[in-house]
Design a protein around this motif. Structure first.
Motif, short mmCIF file in Angstrom:
data_model
loop_
_atom_site.label_atom_id
_atom_site.label_comp_id
_atom_site.label_asym_id
_atom_site.label_seq_id
_atom_site.Cartn_x
_atom_site.Cartn_y
_atom_site.Cartn_z
N GLU A 8 0.83 -1.21 0.00
CA GLU A 8 0.00 0.00 0.00
C GLU A 8 0.87 1.26 0.00
OE1 GLU A 8 -3.91 1.89 2.22
OE2 GLU A 8 -2.97 0.09 3.03
N ASN A 9 1.93 1.27 0.80
CA ASN A 9 2.82 2.44 0.84
C ASN A 9 3.47 2.68 -0.52
OD1 ASN A 9 2.28 2.89 3.56
ND2 ASN A 9 4.05 1.73 4.28
N ARG A 10 3.91 1.62 -1.15
CA ARG A 10 4.55 1.77 -2.46
C ARG A 10 3.53 2.23 -3.49
NH1 ARG A 10 9.62 -0.31 -3.86
NH2 ARG A 10 10.20 0.45 -5.95
N LEU A 11 2.32 1.70 -3.42
CA LEU A 11 1.27 2.08 -4.36
C LEU A 11 0.91 3.56 -4.24
CD1 LEU A 11 -1.37 -0.80 -4.60
CD2 LEU A 11 -0.48 0.56 -6.48
N ARG A 12 0.78 4.03 -3.01
CA ARG A 12 0.42 5.43 -2.81
C ARG A 12 1.50 6.36 -3.34
NH1 ARG A 12 -4.17 5.91 -0.17
NH2 ARG A 12 -4.90 4.25 1.21
N GLY A 13 2.76 6.01 -3.09
CA GLY A 13 3.85 6.82 -3.63
C GLY A 13 3.89 6.78 -5.15
N ALA A 14 3.67 5.59 -5.72
CA ALA A 14 3.68 5.44 -7.18
C ALA A 14 2.53 6.21 -7.81
CB ALA A 14 3.60 3.97 -7.54
N ARG A 15 1.38 6.20 -7.15
CA ARG A 15 0.23 6.93 -7.71
C ARG A 15 0.51 8.42 -7.77
NH1 ARG A 15 -5.70 6.16 -5.13
NH2 ARG A 15 -4.61 6.99 -3.32
N LYS A 16 1.17 8.96 -6.76
CA LYS A 16 1.55 10.38 -6.78
C LYS A 16 2.47 10.67 -7.97
CE LYS A 16 1.15 11.30 -1.82
NZ LYS A 16 1.91 11.64 -0.57
N LEU A 17 3.42 9.77 -8.20
CA LEU A 17 4.34 9.94 -9.33
C LEU A 17 3.59 9.94 -10.67
CD1 LEU A 17 7.53 7.80 -8.62
CD2 LEU A 17 7.36 10.28 -8.75
N THR A 18 2.58 9.08 -10.78
CA THR A 18 1.85 9.00 -12.05
C THR A 18 1.10 10.30 -12.34
OG1 THR A 18 -0.13 8.00 -11.05
CG2 THR A 18 1.57 6.50 -11.89
N TYR A 19 0.59 10.96 -11.30
CA TYR A 19 -0.10 12.22 -11.52
C TYR A 19 0.89 13.34 -11.87
CZ TYR A 19 -4.71 10.55 -10.25
OH TYR A 19 -5.91 9.86 -10.25
N ILE A 20 2.08 13.29 -11.28
CA ILE A 20 3.13 14.24 -11.66
C ILE A 20 3.49 14.03 -13.13
CG2 ILE A 20 5.57 14.84 -11.33
CD1 ILE A 20 5.17 14.30 -8.33
N ASN A 21 3.66 12.77 -13.51
CA ASN A 21 3.98 12.44 -14.90
C ASN A 21 2.88 12.91 -15.84
OD1 ASN A 21 5.66 10.78 -16.89
ND2 ASN A 21 3.66 9.83 -17.12
#
Length: 326
Positions: free
Chosen positions: A189-202
């Motif tokens: 879950e922690n990795r997913l939340r961080g990755a989701r933030k990156l996808t919105y930045i991208n």
């Protein structure tokens, strides 16, 4: 750990450039252009453009209001306060509140100079244009985060695979460690939340309308995470003595080994429907304990179906988007 980030470097360079350009253009209060650049360097290209437009519109609104008030009521500290009382609500009303601070600073130059002549009005507009333009140019380059997103994808897929394999093993041998499972889910879950933030930045670093893939992917995995959490709640008893549990274990392991990104899950869903029909054709439970255990297994089967359906719908949506773009 990096002491100075890329955005900090851009901000420092941009502020200096804006001041230098302001001076070269003969603008008064050239340092204000540097401050405007500092405030205008954003995390993404889209945000930078939106911020620039809002600040320019806010500046025009502020100067028009100052022109009226200062000429009608004079130049004084109280009149500047009246200006703020009117300007701030108007900026909020027109959704350009990002420019309130810098526009107020620019109007204060008119107050100090006791003038709203064309020279000073143009001076303030030029300061704003220089500041936001330098920020926009610097924000044309954003370091790519796609590499980090792909690393996150691999971690997420391997984590989900590991969790499903542990579930399959628990069905076969009757041993289930809730602590280990909980730790795996928390890490995922922690990795997913961080990755989701990156996808919105991208996503916000591009102006095309077809860069939603990674965002959709992470949202799909977030939905699957919630299903995984539901799955583990069914493990209150030892299922290993039931034939259905062994069948479910084999199927769960098959799902785990097919977790990769491109799998449509369509074949797995078909296998699941056949498995459910097999369950229905089996003899009925002979005890309350067996009834409750098989009911839990059936709920687990429904969770697996939801887990696969989310993936299948994701693939269908992506394929439809690609067809529409052609």
């Amino acid at each position: 750990m990096k002491f100075i980030g890329f955005r900090t470097v851009k901000t420092a360079i941009g502020a200096s450039l804006a001041i230098i350009i302001g001076k070269e253009l003969g603008l008064q209060y050239a340092a204000s252009a540097g401050i405007i650049t500092i405030l205008s360097v954003q995390k993404t290209r889209k945000k930078s453009v939106k911020s620039a437009l809002k600040r320019i519109l806010s500046c025009i609104l502020a100067l028009c209001l100052a022109l009226i008030l200062f000429n009608l009521l004079g130049y004084g500290e109280i009149i500047f306060g009246v200006f703020l009382l009117i300007f701030i609500p108007l900026a909020v009303r027109f959704k350009v509140e990002e420019g309130i601070v810098v526009s107020s600073v620019l109007v204060s130059h008119l107050l100090v100079e006791q003038s709203t002549s064309a020279f000073w009005l143009w001076n303030e507009v030029a300061l704003m244009i220089v500041g936001v333009t330098v920020a926009l140019i610097l924000n044309l380059y954003m370091p790519s985060v796609e590499g980090r997103i792909k690393e996150d994808q691999l971690f997420i897929e391997e984590s989900i695979k590991e969790i499903l394999i542990k579930i399959a093993e628990a069905m076969r041998n009757g041993e289930f460690s809730k602590e280990d499972e909980e730790d795996l889910l928390i890490d995922l879950e922690n990795r997913l939340r961080g990755a989701r933030k990156l996808t919105y930045i991208n996503l916000n670093n591009y102006f095309r309308g077809n860069d939603h893939y990674y965002v959709r992917y992470m949202e799909m995995r977030m939905q699957q995470l919630e299903t995984l959490k539901s799955m583990k709640e069914h493990f209150r008893d030892d299922f290993s003595t039931y034939e259905q549990a062994l069948m479910m274990a084999d199927f769960t392991e098959k799902v785990a080994n097919s977790i990769y990104e491109e799998n449509t899950a369509e074949n797995l869903l078909n296998d699941l429907y056949r498995l459910r029909e097999n369950f229905r054709s089996m003899s009925l439970p002979v005890s309350r304990q067996e009834f409750e255990s098989r009911a839990s297994l059936f709920q687990f089967l429904n969770d697996i179906k939801q887990f696969l359906r989310v993936k299948n719908e994701f693939i269908i949506d992506i394929n439809m988007l690609e067809l529409n773009e052609k």
